[in-house]
Scaffold this active site. Structure first.
Site, mmCIF file in Angstrom:
data_model
loop_
_atom_site.group_PDB
_atom_site.id
_atom_site.type_symbol
_atom_site.label_atom_id
_atom_site.label_comp_id
_atom_site.label_asym_id
_atom_site.label_seq_id
_atom_site.Cartn_x
_atom_site.Cartn_y
_atom_site.Cartn_z
ATOM 1 N N ARG A 22 -9.174 16.157 7.209
ATOM 2 C CA ARG A 22 -10.089 16.542 6.120
ATOM 3 C C ARG A 22 -11.429 17.008 6.694
ATOM 4 N NH1 ARG A 22 -9.577 11.064 2.833
ATOM 5 N NH2 ARG A 22 -7.796 10.563 4.116
ATOM 6 N N ASN A 60 0.871 -1.182 0.000
ATOM 7 C CA ASN A 60 0.000 0.000 0.000
ATOM 8 C C ASN A 60 0.909 1.235 0.000
ATOM 9 O OD1 ASN A 60 -1.781 2.048 0.548
ATOM 10 N ND2 ASN A 60 -2.655 1.114 2.382
ATOM 11 N N ARG A 78 -2.708 -2.003 -3.298
ATOM 12 C CA ARG A 78 -3.882 -1.162 -3.091
ATOM 13 C C ARG A 78 -3.765 0.050 -4.009
ATOM 14 N NH1 ARG A 78 -5.003 3.357 1.237
ATOM 15 N NH2 ARG A 78 -7.220 3.621 0.923
ATOM 16 N N GLU A 129 -7.938 -4.585 5.704
ATOM 17 C CA GLU A 129 -7.860 -4.327 4.263
ATOM 18 C C GLU A 129 -6.770 -5.163 3.609
ATOM 19 O OE1 GLU A 129 -8.089 -0.100 5.545
ATOM 20 O OE2 GLU A 129 -8.833 0.222 3.526
ATOM 21 N N PHE A 148 -7.254 10.880 17.064
ATOM 22 C CA PHE A 148 -8.462 10.903 17.888
ATOM 23 C C PHE A 148 -8.159 10.730 19.372
ATOM 24 C CE2 PHE A 148 -12.729 10.422 19.236
ATOM 25 C CZ PHE A 148 -13.445 11.130 18.291
ATOM 26 N N HIS A 162 -12.375 3.504 0.368
ATOM 27 C CA HIS A 162 -12.389 2.532 1.480
ATOM 28 C C HIS A 162 -13.251 1.317 1.115
ATOM 29 C CE1 HIS A 162 -11.806 5.982 4.636
ATOM 30 N NE2 HIS A 162 -10.630 5.480 4.259
ATOM 31 N N GLU A 218 -13.344 1.054 16.095
ATOM 32 C CA GLU A 218 -13.079 -0.160 16.866
ATOM 33 C C GLU A 218 -12.681 0.125 18.303
ATOM 34 O OE1 GLU A 218 -10.118 -2.486 14.680
ATOM 35 O OE2 GLU A 218 -11.180 -2.020 12.826
HETATM 36 P P1 AMP Z 1 -6.859 3.939 11.196
HETATM 37 O O1 AMP Z 1 -6.794 4.935 10.075
HETATM 38 O O2 AMP Z 1 -7.935 2.916 11.035
HETATM 39 O O3 AMP Z 1 -5.529 3.341 11.544
HETATM 40 O O4 AMP Z 1 -7.300 4.772 12.502
HETATM 41 C C1 AMP Z 1 -6.503 5.772 13.031
HETATM 42 C C2 AMP Z 1 -7.310 6.575 14.029
HETATM 43 O O5 AMP Z 1 -7.801 5.693 15.073
HETATM 44 C C3 AMP Z 1 -6.491 7.643 14.735
HETATM 45 O O6 AMP Z 1 -7.219 8.858 14.787
HETATM 46 C C4 AMP Z 1 -6.330 7.084 16.125
HETATM 47 O O7 AMP Z 1 -6.231 8.094 17.082
HETATM 48 C C5 AMP Z 1 -7.619 6.318 16.315
HETATM 49 N N1 AMP Z 1 -7.484 5.378 17.427
HETATM 50 C C6 AMP Z 1 -6.657 4.320 17.523
HETATM 51 N N2 AMP Z 1 -6.778 3.749 18.751
HETATM 52 C C7 AMP Z 1 -7.683 4.483 19.441
HETATM 53 C C8 AMP Z 1 -8.233 4.412 20.761
HETATM 54 N N3 AMP Z 1 -7.857 3.476 21.622
HETATM 55 N N4 AMP Z 1 -9.162 5.358 21.111
HETATM 56 C C9 AMP Z 1 -9.538 6.322 20.250
HETATM 57 N N5 AMP Z 1 -9.052 6.422 18.995
HETATM 58 C C10 AMP Z 1 -8.151 5.536 18.588
#
Ligand code: AMP
Length: 407
Positions: free
Chosen positions: A249, A18, A99, A392, A291, A188, A341
């Site tokens: 974004r 990717n 990807r 993915e 987040f 996605h 998640e």
């Molecule tokens: P991804 O693009 O699926 O890898 O997701 C990344 C986002 O998931 C980021 O904004 C992370 O801060 C958030 N994230 C990962 N673990 C946690 C958690 N335990 N609580 C809140 N947000 C999370």
């Protein structure tokens, strides 16, 4: 245990790649068992100091130093495989699965890459300037590195090729739209397709019997409505900017904001692009795009972070409402990706107070941390609410293996 983990070469392995403009994520996957034999990330390609982290056999290996381009990144990945005692032998690879973000109106199902396909992926760069050129370069370098190994492109837009015209058409001048291929493509797709399939498996239901809403809330975020396994709506559009609030974004804004800013603030196209794609979303509202950092600040009483959280959840909730109407009611609503998640507070806020719509989250179930698909609604909830981890890479590995083996 697979053949590979006993040291015996297996021809059933797929290397999933990717590529971003300055990064390359990869996994070596056994597509049937879903076993990941190695995974890694190369970052800051083309910058003064690059970095690669490779995990295999429970051990991490790291490289730091300049990484000139994506070809050099593949060389470093090969070195890291060799150092870990498990060289990346092309003879042991069934295929390499790439990807590719934008398939435009040209590509749907995964395709075997040849010179013509590579050219078409490059031509789609206008629609995905950050992503498609990187993917094309990654494919080119992988063809050189693994001669004779089939290279397969799997498109992020593919699952949304089934959107009905009413959902994928923008209400703009039809001739302009046709001339410039302007429509909603959705992104996605690999994740939405995989997760909606996992939901059916986990519930022991036939996917054709389920109307689903999938909320992919990661650094990028998108929602989809999936009727009987077929995508009928999604929140991302011509580009991955439309829809939900994301890390950097904006998601939906009145397009009038752009003309207004061009006139009153003198922003040009690049300035507007940077503003909405890189300086907005959680970053624009709270000053941080991760987040977890938003939540930490919010818990410490930071008002901007609180507002960012509220805007984020409100937007997702609005899409849930819209998709309930599109589907005429849903059987399942599923949260996936990093935020979906792992952030129970988001799930609770998005679906709070929807009992009249048959949606009721169980607080205890929602608080459970697990890597397994799980139901978080109450037994009385007529809509099943789930958390299902996305994968993915596995989905790409499986699609790649299927194409190569059927051919
Ligand atoms: P991804 O693009 O699926 O890898 O997701 C990344 C986002 O998931 C980021 O904004 C992370 O801060 C958030 N994230 C990962 N673990 C946690 C958690 N335990 N609580 C809140 N947000 C999370």
């Amino acid at each position: 245990m697979t053949a590979a983990s006993t040291g015996t070469p297996s021809t059933a392995l797929v290397l999933v790649i990717n590529c971003g403009s300055s990064s390359m994520k990869y996994q070596l996957v056994e597509p049937v068992s879903a076993e990941v034999l190695a995974a890694g990330l190369v970052e800051r390609i083309g910058e003064e100091q690059g970095r690669a982290v490779h995990s295999a056999g429970g051990q991490d290996r790291e490289f730091t130093g300049p990484i000139a381009d994506h070809g050099a990144a593949l060389g470093i990945i090969a070195d890291l495989f060799a150092e870990s005692g498990r060289p990346l032998d092309p003879a042991g690879l069934l295929a390499v699965g790439h990807r590719v973000v934008h398939g435009g109106a040209v590509f749907g199902d995964p395709v075997l890459v040849d010179d013509h396909v590579l050219g078409q992926i490059r031509e789609l760069a206008a629609l995905a300037p950050l992503h498609n050129p990187a993917a094309a370069t990654g494919i080119e370098r992988a063809r050189e590195a693994f001669p004779g190994v089939p290279q397969v492109a799997v498109f992020d837009t593919a699952f949304f090729r089934t959107l009905p015209a009413a959902a994928h058409t923008y209400a703009i001048d039809a001739q302009v739209a046709a001339e410039h291929q302007i429509r909603r493509y959705g992104f996605h797709g690999t994740s939405h397709q995989y997760v909606s399939g996992q939901v059916a498996l986990a519930l022991g239901r036939d996917i054709t019997d389920l109307d689903q809403i999938v909320l992919h809330l990661g650094n990028g975020a998108s929602a989809s409505a999936v009727a009987g396994g077929i995508a009928v709506e999604t929140s991302m559009g011509l580009t991955p900017l439309e829809g939900l609030v994301m890390g950097t974004r904006s998601g939906d804004v009145d397009p009038g904001v752009l003309f207004y800013l061009a006139r009153v603030a003198g922003l040009d196209t690049d300035g507007l692009d940077t503003l909405l794609n890189r300086r907005s979303g959680l970053l624009g509202l709270a000053g941080v795009n991760d987040f977890r950092d938003v939540q930490t600040r919010m818990d410490a009483g930071n008002d901007a972070a609180r507002l960012a959280f509220d805007v984020y959840c409100h937007r997702v909730r609005k899409y849930v409402g819209a998709y309930l109407a599109v589907l005429g009611g849903a059987d399942v609503i599923t949260f996936t990706a990093g935020v979906g998640e792992n952030a129970p507070a988001v799930r609770a806020a998005v679906l709070a107070g929807l009992e009249r719509l048959g949606i009721e989250i169980d607080a205890e179930r929602n608080a459970v941390r697990s890597k397994e698909p799980r139901v978080i609604s109450t037994d009385a909830s007529t809509v099943t609410v789930m958390v299902v981890p996305t994968n993915e890479e596995l989905a790409i590995a499986r699609a790649t293996a299927q194409l190569v083996q059927q051919g």
